[in-house]
Write an enzyme that holds these catalytic residues in place. Sequence first.
Site, PDB file in Angstrom:
ATOM      1  CE1 TYR A   1      91.882 209.190  45.443  1.00  0.00           C
ATOM      2  CE2 TYR A   1      89.741 209.007  46.529  1.00  0.00           C
ATOM      3  CZ  TYR A   1      90.524 208.917  45.387  1.00  0.00           C
ATOM      4  OH  TYR A   1      89.953 208.555  44.193  1.00  0.00           O
TER       5      TYR A   1
ATOM      6  N   GLY B   1      98.930 208.505  32.990  1.00  0.00           N
ATOM      7  CA  GLY B   1      98.654 207.232  33.663  1.00  0.00           C
ATOM      8  C   GLY B   1      97.978 206.236  32.753  1.00  0.00           C
ATOM      9  CB  ALA B   2      97.885 206.035  29.182  1.00  0.00           C
ATOM     10  CG  ASN B   3     101.123 202.184  33.191  1.00  0.00           C
ATOM     11  OD1 ASN B   3     100.847 203.286  33.656  1.00  0.00           O
ATOM     12  ND2 ASN B   3     101.401 201.142  33.951  1.00  0.00           N
TER      13      ASN B   3
ATOM     14  N   GLY C   1      94.667 200.113  33.669  1.00  0.00           N
ATOM     15  CA  GLY C   1      93.391 200.576  34.181  1.00  0.00           C
ATOM     16  C   GLY C   1      92.609 201.460  33.233  1.00  0.00           C
ATOM     17  CB  ILE C   2      90.415 204.383  33.961  1.00  0.00           C
ATOM     18  CG1 ILE C   2      89.463 203.660  34.926  1.00  0.00           C
ATOM     19  CG2 ILE C   2      89.656 205.423  33.158  1.00  0.00           C
ATOM     20  CD1 ILE C   2      88.831 204.574  35.956  1.00  0.00           C
ATOM     21  N   GLY C   3      93.110 204.535  32.293  1.00  0.00           N
ATOM     22  CA  GLY C   3      93.919 205.272  31.324  1.00  0.00           C
ATOM     23  C   GLY C   3      94.256 204.459  30.097  1.00  0.00           C
TER      24      GLY C   3
END
Length: 446
Positions: free
Chosen positions: A290, A135-137, A139-141
Amino acid sequence: MVLHPLGELDGSLSPSEARDRSVAGEKSAQVLPKKQPPQQQPPPPNNKSRSQFRGGRSLGALRSVVVEPAVEAALRQFHGIFFRLLHPGVMSKYILPVSVFGTVFGCAVLLKNHVTGGRCTSKATIPGKTVVVTGANAGIGKETAHELAKRGGRIIMGCRDMEKCEAAAKEIRGKTLNPHVYACHLDLASVKSIRAFAERIKQEEQRVDVLINNAGVMRCPAWKTEDGFEMQFGVNHLGHFLLTNLLLDKLKESAPSRVINLASLAHIVGKIDFEDLNWENKKFDTKQAYCQSKLANVLFTRELAKRLQGTGVTVNAVHPGVVATDLGRHTGLHQSQFSSSVLSPFFSLLVKNPELGAQPSVYLAVSEELEGVTGCYYDVMTEKEPAPQALDEEVARKLWEASSRLVGLEEEGQTGQSSPPAEAARTESAQKHGQSPGPAVSAAGL
């Protein structure tokens, strides 16, 4: 009597003499030159063109005529307002509201600094190390990948949206001047995609030093993954559970290596329902779904740390804090006019940006002081004890077994167990120091 122009009385001359004198006076008047009035000097010819007038000295004159008076008038107006504000009556009227506002704002800034936890203080670099970030595209990633690329790491960005992932990788390469930042397709909602990604990593990468399980979804509708799992449980827990197990051999070969699972403070109200993990038999509650997935992250962390004891692979979970990202797009926060206009300004003071949100992940990935620390839960960058239900070892074991069955690992015999030599070495080392081997969990994780 009439005064003659020559200053004599007309009555004292005879007519003939008067006529002679008159003729003589006229001749005398013709001889004397008339006094001319002073003439004005003509102005010098203006040989400048219009462009010269605009850019030359005449423009300065125009400024002095038009601009300077306007500035002077504005200054006079400002001085008037300033001195009126200094009047005791006006000061007493505004000083209290200004003081209250300043105090509130200052306290909010201090509170935000406390909540965010600041930046990772470690200056460690990681040249030659390979880091996988899911999930690096955005936000935090994305910020985690950027920070670790600055520190010299080889970064593998696993993302579902390849267009955004390629753009993010290109941006990071440009900002860090690190050419070893790569975009790879990974859909954590698909077992097939996870297996393909893991196989590619094992074939193309010589090592995996850090695995950061960052991707996640939050409070989405009652969606299902490609394999029929509830979306939040499937992506947040099962997807990373499968990926981590598939990369364990590579992590062990690269030891000392680290696995970092992004959890959440929401785990404290989570509950694992083994009778209906995928919300098939009860009314769907997106919030509870969640929280269940985040509790699963912490339980998975502790059980994996136990199984990997002695291998050189450490596993820790972290709550990054409250971060302004797209993760909460399904929560409906600030959709009402009251919330967006009244609560949003205060909310923004307490929420940190993705760059600060990435600091806990970076800290767990590079900090020298965490070498060998495993099975722990961190609130931002401070180790804390998780919720009581996250400490239940029996629940953690049952969740591991259920997860293995759901993703098909049990059939393959891939359960993340420590190798016998590593376990034997741990026991032998403990006996040499006169200690009992005890449970395979670090003291820091209890």
